[in-house]
Enzyme design. Structure first.
Site, PDB file in Angstrom:
ATOM      1  N   GLU A 195      -1.054   1.820  -5.250  1.00  0.00           N
ATOM      2  CA  GLU A 195      -0.503   3.158  -5.168  1.00  0.00           C
ATOM      3  C   GLU A 195      -1.664   4.044  -5.530  1.00  0.00           C
ATOM      4  OE1 GLU A 195       1.244   6.450  -7.399  1.00  0.00           O
ATOM      5  OE2 GLU A 195      -0.082   4.838  -7.860  1.00  0.00           O
ATOM      6  N   TRP A 196      -2.880   3.675  -5.828  1.00  0.00           N
ATOM      7  CA  TRP A 196      -4.080   4.267  -6.080  1.00  0.00           C
ATOM      8  C   TRP A 196      -4.184   5.034  -7.341  1.00  0.00           C
ATOM      9  CZ3 TRP A 196      -2.652   6.794  -1.074  1.00  0.00           C
ATOM     10  CH2 TRP A 196      -2.670   5.941   0.177  1.00  0.00           C
ATOM     11  N   GLY A 197      -3.038   4.599  -8.372  1.00  0.00           N
ATOM     12  CA  GLY A 197      -2.725   5.436  -9.642  1.00  0.00           C
ATOM     13  C   GLY A 197      -2.500   6.721  -9.489  1.00  0.00           C
ATOM     14  N   ASP A 234     -10.109   3.787  -3.793  1.00  0.00           N
ATOM     15  CA  ASP A 234     -10.875   2.496  -3.196  1.00  0.00           C
ATOM     16  C   ASP A 234     -12.192   2.164  -3.697  1.00  0.00           C
ATOM     17  OD1 ASP A 234      -8.274   2.234  -1.459  1.00  0.00           O
ATOM     18  OD2 ASP A 234      -9.483   2.069   0.278  1.00  0.00           O
ATOM     19  N   ASP A 294       0.855  -1.248   0.219  1.00  0.00           N
ATOM     20  CA  ASP A 294       0.087  -0.008   0.005  1.00  0.00           C
ATOM     21  C   ASP A 294       0.694   1.373   0.057  1.00  0.00           C
ATOM     22  OD1 ASP A 294      -2.465   1.416   0.095  1.00  0.00           O
ATOM     23  OD2 ASP A 294      -3.344   0.250   1.770  1.00  0.00           O
TER      24      ASP A 294
HETATM   25  C1  GLA Z   1      -5.758   1.318   1.573  1.00  0.00           C
HETATM   26  C2  GLA Z   1      -5.968   0.468   0.236  1.00  0.00           C
HETATM   27  C3  GLA Z   1      -7.223  -0.484   0.776  1.00  0.00           C
HETATM   28  C4  GLA Z   1      -6.911  -1.339   1.934  1.00  0.00           C
HETATM   29  C5  GLA Z   1      -6.841  -0.336   3.064  1.00  0.00           C
HETATM   30  C6  GLA Z   1      -6.227  -0.938   4.442  1.00  0.00           C
HETATM   31  O1  GLA Z   1      -7.303   2.222   1.492  1.00  0.00           O
HETATM   32  O2  GLA Z   1      -6.332   1.223  -0.938  1.00  0.00           O
HETATM   33  O3  GLA Z   1      -7.578  -1.322  -0.589  1.00  0.00           O
HETATM   34  O4  GLA Z   1      -5.711  -1.970   1.818  1.00  0.00           O
HETATM   35  O5  GLA Z   1      -5.913   0.816   2.698  1.00  0.00           O
HETATM   36  O6  GLA Z   1      -5.976   0.075   5.205  1.00  0.00           O
END
Ligand code: GLA
Length: 402
Positions: A193-195, A215, A160
């Site tokens: 890394e959420w893009g 997410d 993450d």
């Molecule tokens: C981030 C990630 C999620 C999950 C949470 C856990 O938000 O994007 O997929 O792993 O952390 O805390």
């Protein structure tokens, strides 16, 4: 190709030998073998979407059992992954410590159990100082953590991006990839890394899958203050990314919310159809111990899973967007295409797709098979039109008539 060949043939023989020797140097073979860990999009289960921090040894064992008894394992779901909150601290040597209350048997025993069921075992960490739930991250401990995971029998790491101020994503993810590879254990590496740094453009070869967005939330349309999104909004953010996906490295629009409270069965079915069309990792995020027969039928639809796992490894793309009516298609091995007709509106509506917009000859006679009804709809010429319920899809496979 044609402009490369003459140069190659013009090379003196000794130089050509040297070039071939470099191409075959030890570096390239492990990289190929490493990429082969995800020739098709990884499939499994992850604790986060349904359980957040409520993870335990018992939950993981029961989930592994249910993955076998429900048929999920045999349908291809292999990785059982514990997300955030399994870790509590580091000991005096810096070794990561699993929560002794929630995991009283330790991670090695749990991994052994998961393996004994014919499944693979995964964990979660973070490239920063702390995970998103404030547990110890791996920054500065990459080598130690990778060795510990390998010693426990970990087969998959989700990594993450919380608490990473001042950290360069390319360096951080490459460092962990190298640490995992140095253990000698085959470990699938999932980048989360959420893009933010457009990882689709650089993560191939660094990770086997890379998150492209914030997410996913269990809803049709919703957001949170920190930025989560419902799956249709996440789908919209995938447009244009298909060229980066392929065997060995996949765009990850996040784990499945199929079967979680907040989505109707039709919305879950549409969500699953799209993740398969996107060649996304299929990581179930529901409580598989108590799933309804309807949810099971979605997750176990082998014709839809086959679209996701198609060996050609092409991600689908949007073909047409008429506001509430969309058409998406994915080229398949052997020349056919998987096609989704999607109704985002509040009323049932007819939706058409023409062979022409799929890049095929209008006069072609093509077989159309409905992948949810498991039914051949006949051999059609020119167009296919169908009535699609609101918030649902019709998913078909179009192929040359035999
Ligand atoms: C981030 C990630 C999620 C999950 C949470 C856990 O938000 O994007 O997929 O792993 O952390 O805390």
């Amino acid at each position: 190709m044609s402009d490369r060949l003459p140069l190659r043939w013009a090379m003196p023989a000794a130089l050509l030998l040297a070039v071939n020797a470099i191409a075959a140097a030890p570096q390239s073979q492990p990289q190929t073998a490493w990429m082969d860990l995800a020739r098709t999009p990884p499939m499994g289960w992850n604790s986060w979407n349904r359980f957040q921090c409520d993870v335990s040894d018992a939950l993981v064992r029961q989930t592994a059992d249910a993955m076998v008894s429900s048929g999920m394992r045999d349908a291809g779901y292999r990785y059982v992954v514990i997300d955030d909150c399994w870790q509590v601290s580091r000991d005096a040597n810096g070794t990561i410590v699993a929560d002794p209350q929630r995991f009283p048997n330790g991670m090695k025993a749990l991994a052994d159990y998961v393996h004994s069921k014919g499944l693979l075992f995964g964990l979660y960490s973070d490239a920063g100082s702390k995970t998103c739930q404030g547990r110890p991250g791996s920054n500065g401990y990459e080598t130690e953590d990778a060795r510990q995971y390998a010693a426990w029998g970990v087969d998959y790491l989700k990594y993450d991006w919380c608490s990473t101020d001042g950290v360069d994503p390319k360096i951080a993810y490459t460092t962990m990839r190298d640490a995992l590879r140095a253990t000698g254990r085959p470990i699938v590496f999932s980048m989360c890394e959420w893009g933010k740094s457009s990882p689709s453009t650089w993560a191939r070869g660094v990770a086997h899958l890379w998150r492209t967005t914030t997410d996913i939330l269990p809803c049709w349309e919703c957001t949170k203050s920190w930025g989560g999104l419902g799956w249709p909004s996440i789908l919209d953010l995938q447009v244009g990314l298909d060229k980066y996906a392929g065997p060995g490295g996949w765009n990850d629009p996040d784990m499945l919310q199929v079967g979680n409270p907040g989505l109707t069965i039709g919305e879950s079915r549409a969500h699953f159809s799209f993740w398969a069309l996107l060649a996304a990792p299929l990581v179930a995020g529901n409580d598989v111990r108590s799933m309804t027969p309807e949810t099971r039928d979605i997750l176990l639809n082998r014709e839809v899973i086959a679209v996701d796992q198609d060996r050609l490894g092409r991600e689908g793309h949007k073909v047409r967007d008429d506001g509430d009516r969309e058409v998406w298609a994915k080229p398949m091995e052997g020349g056919g295409q998987a096609v989704i007709l999607f109704n985002r509106g509040a009323e049932a509506a007819p939706i058409s797709v023409s062979w022409h917009e799929l890049g095929l000859a209008d006069e072609a006679k093509l077989q159309v098979r409905d992948l949810w009804q498991h039914k051949d709809l006949g051999t059609l010429g020119g167009t296919f039109t169908v009535r699609v319920p609101p918030h649902e899809v019709v998913m078909v496979r179009v192929s040359s008539a035999r």
